[in-house]
Design an enzyme around this catalytic site. Structure first.
Site, short mmCIF file in Angstrom:
data_model
loop_
_atom_site.label_atom_id
_atom_site.label_comp_id
_atom_site.label_asym_id
_atom_site.label_seq_id
_atom_site.Cartn_x
_atom_site.Cartn_y
_atom_site.Cartn_z
CG HIS A 14 45.81 39.57 46.97
ND1 HIS A 14 46.44 40.61 46.33
CD2 HIS A 14 45.14 38.90 45.99
CE1 HIS A 14 46.17 40.58 45.03
NE2 HIS A 14 45.37 39.54 44.79
CG HIS A 22 44.56 35.17 42.21
ND1 HIS A 22 43.22 35.46 42.16
CD2 HIS A 22 45.13 36.29 42.73
CE1 HIS A 22 42.99 36.69 42.60
NE2 HIS A 22 44.14 37.22 42.96
CD GLU A 81 46.83 40.02 41.54
OE1 GLU A 81 45.97 39.16 41.85
OE2 GLU A 81 46.71 41.23 41.82
CD GLU A 99 39.11 43.89 44.87
OE1 GLU A 99 39.89 43.63 43.97
OE2 GLU A 99 39.46 44.40 45.95
CD GLN A 130 41.93 40.31 44.97
OE1 GLN A 130 42.54 39.43 44.40
NE2 GLN A 130 42.03 41.59 44.65
C1 V0V Z 1 42.37 28.59 34.65
N1 V0V Z 1 43.21 27.58 34.91
C2 V0V Z 1 43.66 27.70 36.16
C3 V0V Z 1 43.04 28.88 36.67
N2 V0V Z 1 42.26 29.40 35.71
N3 V0V Z 1 44.50 26.95 36.88
C4 V0V Z 1 44.74 27.35 38.14
N4 V0V Z 1 44.18 28.46 38.72
C5 V0V Z 1 43.33 29.23 38.01
N5 V0V Z 1 42.78 30.29 38.57
C6 V0V Z 1 43.55 26.46 34.00
C7 V0V Z 1 42.31 25.75 33.53
O1 V0V Z 1 41.92 24.75 34.42
C8 V0V Z 1 42.75 25.20 32.20
O2 V0V Z 1 43.47 24.02 32.40
C9 V0V Z 1 43.70 26.27 31.67
O3 V0V Z 1 44.16 26.99 32.83
C10 V0V Z 1 43.02 27.23 30.74
O4 V0V Z 1 41.91 27.74 31.41
P1 V0V Z 1 40.51 28.13 30.75
O5 V0V Z 1 39.45 27.76 31.71
O6 V0V Z 1 40.44 27.65 29.35
O7 V0V Z 1 40.57 29.69 30.79
P2 V0V Z 1 41.35 30.75 29.91
O8 V0V Z 1 42.53 30.18 29.21
O9 V0V Z 1 40.33 31.47 29.11
O10 V0V Z 1 41.83 31.71 31.08
C11 V0V Z 1 42.73 31.30 32.06
C12 V0V Z 1 43.56 32.54 32.43
C13 V0V Z 1 42.56 33.62 32.89
C14 V0V Z 1 44.51 32.15 33.56
C15 V0V Z 1 44.38 33.01 31.21
O11 V0V Z 1 41.82 33.15 33.98
C16 V0V Z 1 43.18 34.94 33.22
O12 V0V Z 1 43.49 35.76 32.35
N6 V0V Z 1 43.37 35.22 34.53
C17 V0V Z 1 43.98 36.47 34.99
C18 V0V Z 1 42.92 37.48 35.36
C19 V0V Z 1 42.09 37.08 36.54
O13 V0V Z 1 42.03 35.90 36.90
N7 V0V Z 1 41.33 38.05 37.13
C20 V0V Z 1 40.45 37.81 38.27
C21 V0V Z 1 41.08 38.26 39.52
P3 V0V Z 1 43.12 22.67 31.61
O14 V0V Z 1 41.68 22.38 31.92
O15 V0V Z 1 43.37 23.02 30.16
O16 V0V Z 1 44.08 21.67 32.15
S1 V0V Z 1 41.21 40.01 39.54
C22 V0V Z 1 42.34 40.44 40.78
O17 V0V Z 1 43.02 39.48 41.33
C23 V0V Z 1 42.47 41.78 41.12
C24 V0V Z 1 41.63 42.83 40.52
C25 V0V Z 1 43.48 42.20 42.12
O18 V0V Z 1 44.18 41.38 42.69
O19 V0V Z 1 43.61 43.44 42.36
CO CO Z 2 44.23 39.36 43.01
#
Ligand code: V0V
Ligand code: CO
Length: 143
Positions: free
Chosen positions: A7, A84, A134, A43, A60
């Site tokens: 996705h 993502h 992912e 979602e 998604q």
């Molecule tokens: C953050 N950054 C990204 C980003 N999110 N870059 C590209 N795409 C994204 N989606 C960058 C952000 O601009 C910062 O860059 C740096 O990473 C650190 O971000 P932050 O804002 O300080 O945030 P953090 O470090 O607290 O968290 C970022 C992470 C977090 C990636 C660690 O978003 C995470 O754990 N994501 C995984 C879980 C998730 O996203 N769940 C929602 C979808 P600069 O500014 O320092 O350069 S749930 C899903 O997909 C499901 C349920 C499914 O598929 O079934």
């Molecule tokens: Co997802």
């Protein structure tokens, strides 16, 4: 082995409105919807096509359920858009371990529960050229 694009995750402020845009503009219908409290998202999965590995490809659509969720934080910074990409695999554990050994940060020790009972993990966007990535193994097909 990664065998498909499972996705593309798209972050939005208003899920119902976004679902309606995809329905009215492209004719995509909601295949499944749920709330994932752990991830802080509501979602909708729009199925685009079945794939040759027994899985499928989806869009998604993601709306945050709380202000401290990762998607809420991302929306506040970037506005709506592609959040993502997710690759499908029959073996999320094995592929995550393999990718980790190449120096890419895998965000979870163990895969967590994703959409439709799938098992998911994420790779850090800073190690993937700015793309939050992912990995997902679907519950129904094992792919
Ligand atoms: C953050 N950054 C990204 C980003 N999110 N870059 C590209 N795409 C994204 N989606 C960058 C952000 O601009 C910062 O860059 C740096 O990473 C650190 O971000 P932050 O804002 O300080 O945030 P953090 O470090 O607290 O968290 C970022 C992470 C977090 C990636 C660690 O978003 C995470 O754990 N994501 C995984 C879980 C998730 O996203 N769940 C929602 C979808 P600069 O500014 O320092 O350069 S749930 C899903 O997909 C499901 C349920 C499914 O598929 O079934
Ligand atoms: Co997802």
């Amino acid at each position: 082995m990664l065998t498909r694009i499972d996705h593309i995750g798209i972050a939005c402020f208003d899920l119902d409105k976004t679902v309606e845009f995809y329905r009215a503009t492209y004719g995509f219908e909601v295949f499944h919807s749920e709330v994932n409290e752990e991830q802080g998202v509501r979602e909708a999965m729009l199925k685009i096509n079945d794939t040759g590995d027994g899985g499928a490809s989806y869009l998604q659509l993601l709306e945050p359920t709380r202000e401290d969720s990762t998607v809420a934080k991302w929306l506040a910074k970037n506005g709506e858009g592609v959040h993502h990409i997710a690759f499908g695999t029959a073996d999320v554990d094995g592929d995550a371990a393999d990718i980790k050994s190449k120096g890419v940060r895998v965000l979870y020790e163990e895969p967590r529960i994703g959409s439709m009972g799938s098992r998911i993990t994420f790779l850090h966007p800073k190690d993937c050229g700015g793309v939050l990535t992912e990995l997902v193994t679907s519950a129904t097909t094992g792919h």
